[in-house]
Design a protein around this motif. Structure first.
Motif, PDB file in Angstrom:
ATOM      1  N   LEU A 188       0.710  -1.294   0.056  1.00 48.95           N
ATOM      2  CA  LEU A 188      -0.032  -0.044   0.045  1.00 48.95           C
ATOM      3  C   LEU A 188       0.770   1.288   0.037  1.00 48.95           C
TER       4      LEU A 188
ATOM      5  N   TRP B 242      -3.348  -1.272   7.077  1.00 51.58           N
ATOM      6  CA  TRP B 242      -3.143   0.266   7.275  1.00 51.58           C
ATOM      7  C   TRP B 242      -4.244   0.698   8.118  1.00 51.58           C
TER       8      TRP B 242
ATOM      9  N   PHE C 262      -4.946   4.942  -2.457  1.00 48.02           N
ATOM     10  CA  PHE C 262      -3.668   4.358  -2.311  1.00 48.02           C
ATOM     11  C   PHE C 262      -3.491   3.848  -3.908  1.00 48.02           C
TER      12      PHE C 262
END
Length: 334
Positions: A3, A296, A334
């Motif tokens: 990511l 994340w 992202f």
């Protein structure tokens, strides 16, 4: 690291940036767009996915007063009368959505009678069944009466064993139901799988489908159990549980709110978002199993305080992920 945070994109009007509740991917002949909605008292906005991996903010509109009471928290894309409609709401008798033009802009709001949508249904790919079931608790005559039609979480169409099938996920009975669409116009219920059959998908929140190397799977998200469940889809529409993952301290899909799948050839990825202010990325194997890649958290960057929606798409050689949250403004990309 999989990511890579591109940034948080905001609109000129904060009514479009807060409480982003759903998102959808739309394609023109040469570009992909991410559409987001901020619900009844907000509006809808577009972002074009650039070739360099960033987003280009596009057109945005606040929902006008005459549709506000019928506006829902969901978005759905349908092909109707030769046009692409981005559906955002419905009454008991009428569906409504913005015309999405070939140049990536919005046209006027189209109001379409439910009976006209049902008459226009041509089969998998036109998005009409999704529009009929997601925005209203009025059962559609195109499918057998069932409790899931009163609280539809997700509906998808897929070809299995050479025949079109429908998979529906209901919030009341917390189960997946499969139907085979017969050549003569009839519909046959094939199988059901859920809480009543021992699969823990309490308070289901999302379902997506994927086909890899000829094998098809449904991935179901359940909020109450903080679980992602993989179900194999048989050629006859049968449903077989394959895997169930529960959120842990190393992942971020507690009380999972949404789920997205992106695919390029035999490479497929799933991403889930939860109320623990983050997202989790998985690789999907040809066996259907989910393999953890990365998690994340909001503290890592972005605007992920209580995310409600996630969309994912492969454009060129890049995997794009976009999330919108309840308590943080803007679209995180992202």
């Amino acid at each position: 690291m999989w990511l890579q945070l591109d940034g948080v994109y905001t609109a000129a009007d904060e009514m479009l940036d807060y409480r982003i509740s759903d998102s959808a991917i739309l394609w023109t002949a040469d570009a992909a767009y991410i559409a987001i909605t901020s619900g009844r008292y907000g509006g809808i906005s577009l972002h074009r996915i650039r070739a360099d991996g960033t987003l280009e903010p596009g057109e945005s509109r606040l929902y006008p007063p005459f549709v506000r009471d019928a506006t829902r928290h969901e978005l759905s894309v349908a092909q109707y009368n030769g046009e692409t409609l981005l559906l955002f709401g419905a009454t008991d008798t009428t569906g409504m959505g913005y015309l999405f033009r070939d140049d990536g802009s919005f046209g006027p709001i189209r109001l379409v009678e439910r009976m006209d949508l049902e008459a226009a249904y041509t089969g998998p790919g036109d998005g009409i069944l999704q529009g009929l079931t997601l925005f209203s608790d009025i059962p559609t005559a195109l499918l057998p009466a069932d409790p899931w039609q009163s609280a539809t979480v997700a509906l998808h169409e897929i070809t299995l064993g050479g025949q079109p099938h429908v998979l529906a996920l209901g919030g009341i009975e917390a189960q997946v139901t499969s139907y085979r669409m017969e050549a003569g116009g009839g519909v046959t219920q094939v199988a059901s799988l859920g809480v009543a059959q021992g699969l823990g998908i309490a308070a289901p929140s999302a379902m997506e489908l994927v086909t890899l190397q000829g094998a098809s799977y449904a991935v179901v998200a359940a909020s109450a159990t903080s679980a992602l469940s993989v179900i194999a889809l048989g050629a006859d529409g049968g449903l077989t549980p394959v895997q169930q993952l529960i959120d842990t301290g190393h992942t971020h899909f507690r009380h999972v709110q949404d789920l997205a799948i992106a695919q390029a050839g035999d490479h497929a990825f799933a991403v889930a978002v939860g109320t623990d202010h983050g997202l989790t990325l998985f690789r999907i194997l040809p066996s259907g199993h989910l393999v953890f890649l990365e998690a994340w958290h909001d503290l890592d960057g972005g605007a992920l305080h209580t995310p409600l929606t996630v969309s994912a798409e492969v454009v060129g050689d890049r995997l794009h992920i976009a999330t919108g949250a309840q308590n943080a403004p803007g679209l995180t990309h992202f």
